[in-house]
Design a protein around this motif. Structure first.
Motif, PDB file in Angstrom:
ATOM      1  N   GLU A  15      -1.086 -16.067  17.278  1.00 44.00           N
ATOM      2  CA  GLU A  15      -1.553 -14.750  16.830  1.00 44.00           C
ATOM      3  C   GLU A  15      -0.457 -14.040  16.036  1.00 44.00           C
ATOM      4  O   GLU A  15       0.702 -14.040  16.460  1.00 44.00           O
ATOM      5  N   PHE A  16      -0.845 -13.471  14.899  1.00 44.62           N
ATOM      6  CA  PHE A  16       0.062 -12.593  14.174  1.00 44.62           C
ATOM      7  C   PHE A  16       0.091 -11.252  14.889  1.00 44.62           C
ATOM      8  O   PHE A  16      -0.952 -10.727  15.293  1.00 44.62           O
ATOM      9  N   ILE A  17       1.270 -10.686  15.025  1.00 42.59           N
ATOM     10  CA  ILE A  17       1.432  -9.327  15.528  1.00 42.59           C
ATOM     11  C   ILE A  17       2.071  -8.537  14.394  1.00 42.59           C
ATOM     12  O   ILE A  17       3.214  -8.784  14.025  1.00 42.59           O
ATOM     13  N   PHE A  18       1.296  -7.628  13.810  1.00 44.80           N
ATOM     14  CA  PHE A  18       1.737  -6.824  12.672  1.00 44.80           C
ATOM     15  C   PHE A  18       2.088  -5.425  13.170  1.00 44.80           C
ATOM     16  O   PHE A  18       1.214  -4.652  13.540  1.00 44.80           O
ATOM     17  N   GLU A  19       3.375  -5.122  13.210  1.00 44.71           N
ATOM     18  CA  GLU A  19       3.848  -3.826  13.689  1.00 44.71           C
ATOM     19  C   GLU A  19       4.167  -2.921  12.499  1.00 44.71           C
ATOM     20  O   GLU A  19       4.799  -3.352  11.536  1.00 44.71           O
ATOM     21  N   TYR A  20       3.729  -1.666  12.608  1.00 43.81           N
ATOM     22  CA  TYR A  20       3.997  -0.697  11.549  1.00 43.81           C
ATOM     23  C   TYR A  20       4.077   0.706  12.146  1.00 43.81           C
ATOM     24  O   TYR A  20       3.639   0.953  13.259  1.00 43.81           O
ATOM     25  N   GLU A  21       4.675   1.598  11.383  1.00 46.83           N
ATOM     26  CA  GLU A  21       4.763   2.999  11.774  1.00 46.83           C
ATOM     27  C   GLU A  21       3.817   3.813  10.906  1.00 46.83           C
ATOM     28  O   GLU A  21       3.675   3.552   9.712  1.00 46.83           O
ATOM     29  N   ALA A  22       3.193   4.803  11.528  1.00 44.88           N
ATOM     30  CA  ALA A  22       2.295   5.713  10.820  1.00 44.88           C
ATOM     31  C   ALA A  22       2.703   7.137  11.160  1.00 44.88           C
ATOM     32  O   ALA A  22       2.856   7.478  12.329  1.00 44.88           O
ATOM     33  N   GLN A  23       2.880   7.930  10.127  1.00 47.31           N
ATOM     34  CA  GLN A  23       3.246   9.333  10.323  1.00 47.31           C
ATOM     35  C   GLN A  23       2.380  10.197   9.408  1.00 47.31           C
ATOM     36  O   GLN A  23       2.339   9.980   8.194  1.00 47.31           O
ATOM     37  N   LYS A  24       1.698  11.158  10.009  1.00 50.96           N
ATOM     38  CA  LYS A  24       0.879  12.085   9.219  1.00 50.96           C
ATOM     39  C   LYS A  24       1.825  13.028   8.473  1.00 50.96           C
ATOM     40  O   LYS A  24       2.704  13.630   9.067  1.00 50.96           O
ATOM     41  N   THR A  25       1.634  13.131   7.164  1.00 49.88           N
ATOM     42  CA  THR A  25       2.517  13.972   6.356  1.00 49.88           C
ATOM     43  C   THR A  25       1.851  15.267   5.897  1.00 49.88           C
ATOM     44  O   THR A  25       2.545  16.203   5.534  1.00 49.88           O
ATOM     45  N   ASP A  26       0.524  15.301   5.903  1.00 50.82           N
ATOM     46  CA  ASP A  26      -0.190  16.504   5.486  1.00 50.82           C
ATOM     47  C   ASP A  26      -1.585  16.477   6.104  1.00 50.82           C
ATOM     48  O   ASP A  26      -2.205  15.424   6.190  1.00 50.82           O
ATOM     49  N   GLU A  27      -2.069  17.643   6.527  1.00 46.49           N
ATOM     50  CA  GLU A  27      -3.393  17.734   7.154  1.00 46.49           C
ATOM     51  C   GLU A  27      -4.333  18.588   6.317  1.00 46.49           C
ATOM     52  O   GLU A  27      -3.899  19.479   5.597  1.00 46.49           O
ATOM     53  N   GLY A  28      -5.614  18.312   6.463  1.00 47.34           N
ATOM     54  CA  GLY A  28      -6.646  19.151   5.860  1.00 47.34           C
ATOM     55  C   GLY A  28      -6.634  19.208   4.356  1.00 47.34           C
ATOM     56  O   GLY A  28      -6.792  20.275   3.767  1.00 47.34           O
ATOM     57  N   LEU A  29      -6.469  18.055   3.726  1.00 48.03           N
ATOM     58  CA  LEU A  29      -6.513  18.018   2.264  1.00 48.03           C
ATOM     59  C   LEU A  29      -7.901  18.426   1.782  1.00 48.03           C
ATOM     60  O   LEU A  29      -8.881  18.282   2.501  1.00 48.03           O
ATOM     61  N   GLY A  30      -8.007  18.869   0.583  1.00 43.86           N
ATOM     62  CA  GLY A  30      -9.284  19.278   0.015  1.00 43.86           C
ATOM     63  C   GLY A  30     -10.091  18.127  -0.548  1.00 43.86           C
ATOM     64  O   GLY A  30     -11.117  18.339  -1.191  1.00 43.86           O
ATOM     65  N   TRP A  31      -9.662  16.919  -0.324  1.00 41.37           N
ATOM     66  CA  TRP A  31     -10.345  15.733  -0.816  1.00 41.37           C
ATOM     67  C   TRP A  31     -10.192  14.613   0.218  1.00 41.37           C
ATOM     68  O   TRP A  31      -9.370  14.693   1.118  1.00 41.37           O
ATOM     69  N   LYS A  32     -10.983  13.560   0.050  1.00 42.55           N
ATOM     70  CA  LYS A  32     -10.869  12.408   0.944  1.00 42.55           C
ATOM     71  C   LYS A  32      -9.750  11.513   0.433  1.00 42.55           C
ATOM     72  O   LYS A  32      -9.725  11.141  -0.736  1.00 42.55           O
ATOM     73  N   ASN A  33      -8.843  11.198   1.313  1.00 42.53           N
ATOM     74  CA  ASN A  33      -7.670  10.411   0.972  1.00 42.53           C
ATOM     75  C   ASN A  33      -7.769   9.023   1.596  1.00 42.53           C
ATOM     76  O   ASN A  33      -8.339   8.863   2.663  1.00 42.53           O
ATOM     77  N   ALA A  34      -7.207   8.022   0.933  1.00 37.47           N
ATOM     78  CA  ALA A  34      -7.116   6.672   1.485  1.00 37.47           C
ATOM     79  C   ALA A  34      -5.689   6.179   1.278  1.00 37.47           C
ATOM     80  O   ALA A  34      -5.243   6.027   0.144  1.00 37.47           O
ATOM     81  N   THR A  35      -4.967   5.968   2.377  1.00 43.50           N
ATOM     82  CA  THR A  35      -3.583   5.513   2.322  1.00 43.50           C
ATOM     83  C   THR A  35      -3.528   4.070   2.822  1.00 43.50           C
ATOM     84  O   THR A  35      -3.727   3.818   4.007  1.00 43.50           O
ATOM     85  N   PRO A  36      -3.227   3.112   1.921  1.00 37.74           N
ATOM     86  CA  PRO A  36      -3.177   1.716   2.347  1.00 37.74           C
ATOM     87  C   PRO A  36      -1.772   1.265   2.739  1.00 37.74           C
ATOM     88  O   PRO A  36      -0.769   1.783   2.245  1.00 37.74           O
ATOM     89  N   LEU A  37      -1.723   0.295   3.630  1.00 35.61           N
ATOM     90  CA  LEU A  37      -0.505  -0.448   3.948  1.00 35.61           C
ATOM     91  C   LEU A  37      -0.892  -1.917   3.850  1.00 35.61           C
ATOM     92  O   LEU A  37      -1.776  -2.383   4.577  1.00 35.61           O
ATOM     93  N   VAL A  38      -0.243  -2.638   2.933  1.00 35.26           N
ATOM     94  CA  VAL A  38      -0.606  -4.025   2.669  1.00 35.26           C
ATOM     95  C   VAL A  38       0.656  -4.878   2.670  1.00 35.26           C
ATOM     96  O   VAL A  38       1.675  -4.493   2.087  1.00 35.26           O
ATOM     97  N   ILE A  39       0.560  -6.050   3.308  1.00 45.24           N
ATOM     98  CA  ILE A  39       1.631  -7.028   3.241  1.00 45.24           C
ATOM     99  C   ILE A  39       1.043  -8.377   2.848  1.00 45.24           C
ATOM    100  O   ILE A  39      -0.131  -8.646   3.084  1.00 45.24           O
ATOM    101  N   ILE A  40       1.883  -9.209   2.248  1.00 42.00           N
ATOM    102  CA  ILE A  40       1.526 -10.581   1.920  1.00 42.00           C
ATOM    103  C   ILE A  40       2.280 -11.472   2.902  1.00 42.00           C
ATOM    104  O   ILE A  40       3.484 -11.342   3.056  1.00 42.00           O
ATOM    105  N   ALA A  41       1.546 -12.375   3.568  1.00 41.89           N
ATOM    106  CA  ALA A  41       2.149 -13.252   4.571  1.00 41.89           C
ATOM    107  C   ALA A  41       1.703 -14.688   4.331  1.00 41.89           C
ATOM    108  O   ALA A  41       0.592 -14.927   3.869  1.00 41.89           O
ATOM    109  N   PRO A  42       2.572 -15.649   4.655  1.00 35.90           N
ATOM    110  CA  PRO A  42       2.164 -17.043   4.499  1.00 35.90           C
ATOM    111  C   PRO A  42       1.030 -17.384   5.447  1.00 35.90           C
ATOM    112  O   PRO A  42       0.952 -16.854   6.554  1.00 35.90           O
ATOM    113  N   LYS A  43       0.131 -18.234   4.974  1.00 33.03           N
ATOM    114  CA  LYS A  43      -0.962 -18.676   5.840  1.00 33.03           C
ATOM    115  C   LYS A  43      -0.362 -19.508   6.965  1.00 33.03           C
ATOM    116  O   LYS A  43       0.512 -20.325   6.735  1.00 33.03           O
TER     117      LYS A  43
END
Length: 157
Positions: A102-130
């Motif tokens: 099993e891959f275990i993908f660890e990451y940190e998430a921190q909210k930087t701003d709340e209640g934006l006037g639009w819908k936001n999408a924040t991606p976190l992407v990594i490339i890993a060997p199969k």
């Protein structure tokens, strides 16, 4: 530049070919999430090919180098999570480990701003060997938030 990136990816694959332990990965920047709009506040993906990638991400206008288009999808997968909603986030990959199939993908998430006037999408992407994996665990700030099974299949969500 393409050859340097290709050499780096080949080295990444060769040096991380163990069945257990920490796996080298490549973070991806410069892409915006363009997948289907969903009501979920967090999405999880394992991307196996260019068609799946193109359905989810597009180059973000700006100064980032867009080298992901050179990936060898026969050797690598992309692992991604996307925070959606009215908040802004800072997401940072910390570690990728292979533990008993099993891959275990660890990451940190921190909210930087709340209640934006639009819908936001924040991606976190990594490339890993199969690897010979049966699942991926997403560990956010030390807590398992999602586990996707059948990693080797086309989709499991």
């Amino acid at each position: 530049m393409k050859s340097v990136y290709t050499i780096a990816l080949i080295s990444l694959f060769l040096f991380s070919n163990a069945q257990s332990g920490e796996i080298q990965y490549q973070p991806v920047k410069g892409y915006a999430f363009v997948g289907d709009d969903q009501d979920m506040c967090q999405l999880f993906y394992i991307i196996h090919d260019e068609k799946e990638w193109n359905a989810l991400f597009r180059p973000y206008p700006g100064h980032y180098v867009k080298e992901i288009t050179n990936i060898d999808w026969q050797k690598y997968n992309a692992i991604a999570t996307v925070k959606t909603g009215k908040d802004a986030w800072r997401l940072e990959a910390k570690r990728l480990e292979l533990d008993e199939g099993e891959f275990i993908f660890e990451y940190e998430a921190q909210k930087t701003d709340e209640g934006l006037g639009w819908k936001n999408a924040t991606p976190l992407v990594i490339i890993a060997p199969k690897k010979n994996c049966r699942a991926v665990q997403f560990v956010e700030n030390g807590r398992i938030v999602k586990k996707l099974h059948n990693f080797s299949s086309k989709r499991d969500y």
